[in-house]
Design a protein around this motif. Sequence first.
Motif, PDB file in Angstrom:
ATOM      1  N   THR A 129       0.855  -1.192   0.000  1.00 57.40           N
ATOM      2  CA  THR A 129       0.000   0.000   0.000  1.00 57.40           C
ATOM      3  C   THR A 129       0.888   1.239   0.000  1.00 57.40           C
ATOM      4  N   LEU A 130       0.429   2.277  -0.712  1.00 54.94           N
ATOM      5  CA  LEU A 130       1.185   3.526  -0.743  1.00 54.94           C
ATOM      6  C   LEU A 130       0.266   4.696  -1.038  1.00 54.94           C
ATOM      7  N   ASP A 131       0.712   5.885  -0.617  1.00 51.82           N
ATOM      8  CA  ASP A 131      -0.020   7.122  -0.907  1.00 51.82           C
ATOM      9  C   ASP A 131       0.280   7.573  -2.325  1.00 51.82           C
ATOM     10  N   THR A 132      -0.674   8.236  -2.922  1.00 45.29           N
ATOM     11  CA  THR A 132      -0.497   8.663  -4.313  1.00 45.29           C
ATOM     12  C   THR A 132      -0.299  10.161  -4.462  1.00 45.29           C
ATOM     13  N   HIS A 133      -0.299  10.918  -3.343  1.00 46.62           N
ATOM     14  CA  HIS A 133      -0.158  12.363  -3.523  1.00 46.62           C
ATOM     15  C   HIS A 133       1.241  12.697  -3.998  1.00 46.62           C
ATOM     16  N   PRO A 134       1.376  13.693  -4.866  1.00 43.51           N
ATOM     17  CA  PRO A 134       2.674  13.999  -5.464  1.00 43.51           C
ATOM     18  C   PRO A 134       3.643  14.601  -4.459  1.00 43.51           C
ATOM     19  N   GLY A 135       4.905  14.456  -4.755  1.00 48.24           N
ATOM     20  CA  GLY A 135       5.941  15.110  -3.960  1.00 48.24           C
ATOM     21  C   GLY A 135       6.262  14.429  -2.662  1.00 48.24           C
ATOM     22  N   ASP A 136       5.616  13.276  -2.380  1.00 46.80           N
ATOM     23  CA  ASP A 136       5.892  12.615  -1.095  1.00 46.80           C
ATOM     24  C   ASP A 136       5.859  11.100  -1.290  1.00 46.80           C
ATOM     25  N   CYS A 137       6.450  10.651  -2.383  1.00 45.88           N
ATOM     26  CA  CYS A 137       6.351   9.242  -2.740  1.00 45.88           C
ATOM     27  C   CYS A 137       7.311   8.362  -1.962  1.00 45.88           C
ATOM     28  N   ALA A 138       8.318   8.941  -1.347  1.00 45.72           N
ATOM     29  CA  ALA A 138       9.253   8.145  -0.547  1.00 45.72           C
ATOM     30  C   ALA A 138       9.955   9.044   0.435  1.00 45.72           C
ATOM     31  N   ARG A 139      10.527   8.430   1.463  1.00 47.95           N
ATOM     32  CA  ARG A 139      11.152   9.229   2.512  1.00 47.95           C
ATOM     33  C   ARG A 139      12.320  10.044   1.940  1.00 47.95           C
ATOM     34  N   ASP A 140      13.113   9.421   1.080  1.00 49.34           N
ATOM     35  CA  ASP A 140      14.229  10.138   0.480  1.00 49.34           C
ATOM     36  C   ASP A 140      13.756  11.066  -0.642  1.00 49.34           C
ATOM     37  N   ASN A 141      12.630  10.721  -1.256  1.00 49.84           N
ATOM     38  CA  ASN A 141      12.024  11.558  -2.285  1.00 49.84           C
ATOM     39  C   ASN A 141      13.006  11.875  -3.417  1.00 49.84           C
ATOM     40  N   THR A 142      13.734  10.864  -3.830  1.00 50.77           N
ATOM     41  CA  THR A 142      14.636  11.044  -4.953  1.00 50.77           C
ATOM     42  C   THR A 142      14.025  10.412  -6.184  1.00 50.77           C
ATOM     43  N   LEU A 143      14.526  10.762  -7.322  1.00 52.53           N
ATOM     44  CA  LEU A 143      14.011  10.198  -8.569  1.00 52.53           C
ATOM     45  C   LEU A 143      14.170   8.690  -8.580  1.00 52.53           C
ATOM     46  N   GLN A 144      15.242   8.201  -7.969  1.00 50.59           N
ATOM     47  CA  GLN A 144      15.496   6.761  -7.976  1.00 50.59           C
ATOM     48  C   GLN A 144      14.457   6.003  -7.140  1.00 50.59           C
ATOM     49  N   THR A 145      14.121   6.537  -5.956  1.00 49.16           N
ATOM     50  CA  THR A 145      13.135   5.846  -5.114  1.00 49.16           C
ATOM     51  C   THR A 145      11.759   5.851  -5.787  1.00 49.16           C
ATOM     52  N   GLN A 146      11.415   6.957  -6.431  1.00 44.27           N
ATOM     53  CA  GLN A 146      10.126   7.004  -7.127  1.00 44.27           C
ATOM     54  C   GLN A 146      10.105   6.008  -8.282  1.00 44.27           C
ATOM     55  N   ARG A 147      11.250   5.879  -8.969  1.00 41.17           N
ATOM     56  CA  ARG A 147      11.305   4.947 -10.096  1.00 41.17           C
ATOM     57  C   ARG A 147      11.177   3.513  -9.606  1.00 41.17           C
ATOM     58  N   LEU A 148      11.817   3.206  -8.470  1.00 37.61           N
ATOM     59  CA  LEU A 148      11.714   1.844  -7.932  1.00 37.61           C
ATOM     60  C   LEU A 148      10.273   1.481  -7.585  1.00 37.61           C
ATOM     61  N   LEU A 149       9.567   2.417  -6.980  1.00 42.30           N
ATOM     62  CA  LEU A 149       8.155   2.156  -6.679  1.00 42.30           C
ATOM     63  C   LEU A 149       7.362   1.910  -7.963  1.00 42.30           C
ATOM     64  N   THR A 150       7.629   2.721  -8.972  1.00 38.44           N
ATOM     65  CA  THR A 150       6.889   2.584 -10.230  1.00 38.44           C
ATOM     66  C   THR A 150       7.179   1.246 -10.901  1.00 38.44           C
ATOM     67  N   LEU A 151       8.422   0.766 -10.771  1.00 40.73           N
ATOM     68  CA  LEU A 151       8.789  -0.504 -11.401  1.00 40.73           C
ATOM     69  C   LEU A 151       7.983  -1.682 -10.858  1.00 40.73           C
ATOM     70  N   LEU A 152       7.482  -1.569  -9.633  1.00 37.43           N
ATOM     71  CA  LEU A 152       6.714  -2.666  -9.045  1.00 37.43           C
ATOM     72  C   LEU A 152       5.550  -3.065  -9.946  1.00 37.43           C
ATOM     73  N   TRP A 153       4.864  -2.099 -10.539  1.00 40.56           N
ATOM     74  CA  TRP A 153       3.713  -2.446 -11.378  1.00 40.56           C
ATOM     75  C   TRP A 153       3.985  -2.328 -12.886  1.00 40.56           C
ATOM     76  N   THR A 154       5.093  -1.666 -13.234  1.00 45.39           N
ATOM     77  CA  THR A 154       5.386  -1.571 -14.675  1.00 45.39           C
ATOM     78  C   THR A 154       6.276  -2.704 -15.175  1.00 45.39           C
ATOM     79  N   ASP A 155       7.210  -3.174 -14.333  1.00 47.75           N
ATOM     80  CA  ASP A 155       8.179  -4.176 -14.794  1.00 47.75           C
ATOM     81  C   ASP A 155       8.149  -5.485 -14.013  1.00 47.75           C
ATOM     82  N   TYR A 156       7.745  -5.439 -12.752  1.00 47.20           N
ATOM     83  CA  TYR A 156       7.890  -6.620 -11.905  1.00 47.20           C
ATOM     84  C   TYR A 156       6.608  -7.416 -11.707  1.00 47.20           C
ATOM     85  N   GLY A 157       5.577  -7.113 -12.469  1.00 48.04           N
ATOM     86  CA  GLY A 157       4.411  -7.989 -12.530  1.00 48.04           C
ATOM     87  C   GLY A 157       3.336  -7.763 -11.481  1.00 48.04           C
ATOM     88  N   LEU A 158       3.495  -6.772 -10.601  1.00 52.02           N
ATOM     89  CA  LEU A 158       2.423  -6.503  -9.638  1.00 52.02           C
ATOM     90  C   LEU A 158       1.313  -5.695 -10.321  1.00 52.02           C
TER      91      LEU A 158
END
Length: 971
Positions: A129-158
């Motif tokens: 589960t995760l929040d969808t509001h912009p600008g607060d997608c991860a504690r570090d809030n870096t482009l890399q952490t946001q990309r990793l979250l996105t990969l869960l449903w775009t590349d890793y089959g969730l």
Amino acid sequence: MIDESHQYREHLMRAVARHESRGSARRREIAQIETFLAAGTGVVLAALPGLGKNFVAERIAGSLSALGHDVTIAQCNRPPDLRILREPSPPHSERRAVLIVEDAHLLGLEDLQALVEVATDPARIVLVTLDTHPGDCARDNTLQTQRLLTLLWTDYGLERIDLSGVGFEESKAIIHEVSGTPGLDVALRARIVDDAAGNPLLLRELTREVMNPSSRYGRERTIPALGPTSISPRILDLTRPQLADLSAAEEYALITVAKLGTLPYVRAARLVGQAPLRTLIRRGLVAQDAHAPEAISASIFYATAAMGGQTTENPFETAHTAELLILADYRQGHRMTAAECVLVAAFWAANPQIDPLVELEASAAACLLARAARLANIWDLPTYARVFAEHSRTLAPNVLAMLQISRSLAAQGRRDDALQVLENDQLPHTDAQEDEDVLAWWMTLLAWCSPPNDVALERVFAQARRWGTIDSVLDDWRLLQRSAARLSSCDAELRVTALKRLAANQKSSPATRLRAVTQLLPIYAYAGRATELTQAIHNGRALMVALSRPRSGQRKQHGHDACASFIALAGISRAQIGIDRSLLAADLDAYALRAVCSGNATELAFVNLVSGYLALDSNEPARALANFDRAAERLYRMAPPIWTTWARLLRSHALAAEGRVHEAVAQAGQVSPAEISMSPLLNFCFAQFNIWIKFFCGDAAAARADSLSLAASDHERSRLLTLRVLHGALAVGESAHRVVMLLNSLPVTHPDEHTDLLATLEEHLRAEAAGDGFRLDAVGFSFRKLALVWEASFAFRGAQAAHLARGRPLEAAASTAQADAIDAAAIVSGAIWNPRSSAGERSTATTAAGAAGDARIAHAAGGAGTDAGAAAGGAGGTGGDSHSVLDKRMLLTRREREVAQLAGKGMSNSEIAGRLFISVRTVESHVLQARVKLGAVRRSDLGIHLADSQSSSGVIANSRSETDSLLREIA
């Protein structure tokens, strides 16, 4: 007209459907998650803050655990839980382990990488589960952490599923859970539902905000077009995630679209730009109408929060971009909406040094301001309305401005001045529809300011005839006025025929025809003519559709007064005759939501009035009072006088139902006798009220006599209303045999009048006379199904006594349990004592007497089991005073009895207070309650009543010992 009626109800229910569609979507989404997990596919559940994604995840975890899955929950805001992300895979088993990771947007980069490895592990099924509001997608809030979250449903089959908000019924349940009893009135509840838009967290917090006495939320109008409304910091904090990172253009677009209400997308894009609109639609702050996809509307709540959270001036707002575009289009011939008129009028009022109207022709500017004043009056903002209308009249005197000045003066309590404005009218009249509105308003003012008489009416009609625009309407109005004044006279049926003819006259205006239909509704309800009542409601709805449809070259009539009156009387008539109670409650919710969205204060007041009536009929006097109090101010200031009469009378009933007898009598003293005499239904309700007041004051014999007299007084009255009177007579101690004898003398029920409520009431009376406990149990369940709780309790108490009289203690205990459960719920709902119930406050005495098998005491305490008592050899069936001295003393609490004994000895309130170590005000309250319960008119009578009660103590002791032994036998 039936098709148009269905069209109207379908349109009405869109307000609820818009919210309920979210609930349906949410249920589908949860089912999808369960399906994916059952198939072994991981899921990412994304939602806005407050939508309850973790709650949903934990419910799904419970379901999976019940199916035998090994479920582990890791909360990302608790570091110890994150160890599981680095643990080795569990051994292979037939059922794969399920890992639920809550709030994954809080994870740092390393933990996110561990989560990705777990999500791709074939031995585990993952729900994230995760929040969808912009600008607060991860504690570090870096482009890399946001990309990793996105990969869960775009590349890793969730599978990613975005969770919708809760539906309308779930929203109501959450509000009720937080507000408790008696709950909120229907208008406040509708506002919270609309503002929260399905967000459970917001639903809870807004409900708490409403219940905070120092908060202004819910106590003031929320009209973004006329300036920001105060909003508490706590609520602002809850809206920040949704409003985060809005650009100045997007913020301005949100606020502007909220000010303009529902409008075409093309028009909104012209005023605020397409790009900001698309962003707002994507973020759910602007919604498209499912039934009219070309139309959009913005969330007023979030727009208000955006205005309240502004720390710097918005450059678009400072430049008044939308207002200037609207004025430019207006000069090019584009017709403005009423909301656009208000927006420009507010721009003019806030910037007197600029005067944006200077480039318009005087007549065009005057029309713009007058239309803005009209909408301000609908919103119950008379100060704004008067400012706009006065300037409109200064620019170019016009009839609409004159009418709005009169309305605003009346709303400010200056009715004589409002009437004077109309009487001094010397303007040219050219718009028939506008002039009909003036005439209708004049009739309302005339009824307020002086008793209606033919001379005053003819003077108004003579002036209206000089206008030359509504000559054909004046005869219709004369008929309406005379019919309203003579519906209780001997030629009432002739008047009904005339009203029916007027309602069907296609040449008359829709507003006039709707008023005729509205006058017919209580007549049909009083006479029990259910088919004609249903047909009249269908016709009225069709006429409301016609009123909402603009005629060629004329304006659309939003919030017409005739519509509001029809809504209220249709609701009261439907409730009175006992048809479609659940459907009526659903309609009221829809009306409230629609009125909240449109800002129509008068419609909201009428919805509160009818909702209060339903609550009162369902033994919820506290909730009824909340609705009546909410309706009172607006009805007293703006509605026709008959509605003031209805509000005061119903409020008197609610006060009496709460045991506040003196307040009830004082409120009823303000009821207009002239208005009561004009309506048979009002007259009947007032007679019922007087009966119960006599009963409360201890004169049960007079209450019984008046009940029987009222039941036999008018054979034109519906059988259902007469049965309600007989039912009340039974409740105050009348013999069931005598009640049934009167019932048998009534005219045979017309097939048109038959309803479940009528059948259940009649069966109750006959079952009481027969002393049949099983039939009474069935009646109790029928009443409960009809949501009539005091009647259900009454029936179960009677069943208890009847079972005991025939030696069935186990069945009696079951009936008692049903009645006790209903009474407990009634106490929780604020029903201190229900005037029509034989149980209520006396349930303890009834239970003890019934358990002991003493039918005489059961009859005295509850008015039930009369004939069962007779069968057992008791004296309960004599029709004597049900408030026997023995029972009355049992009504008192221990403290009331102590205070009454000392007062009966002649001690003053201060002396009693000093002796018992309580306040003088508390003593006064206990003395008053004791006098009401014992039927003592004077304070000195308390000693006599209590002395008589003391002499009966031996009987009470014997009764209690028998009760104890019988209860042991049942156990």
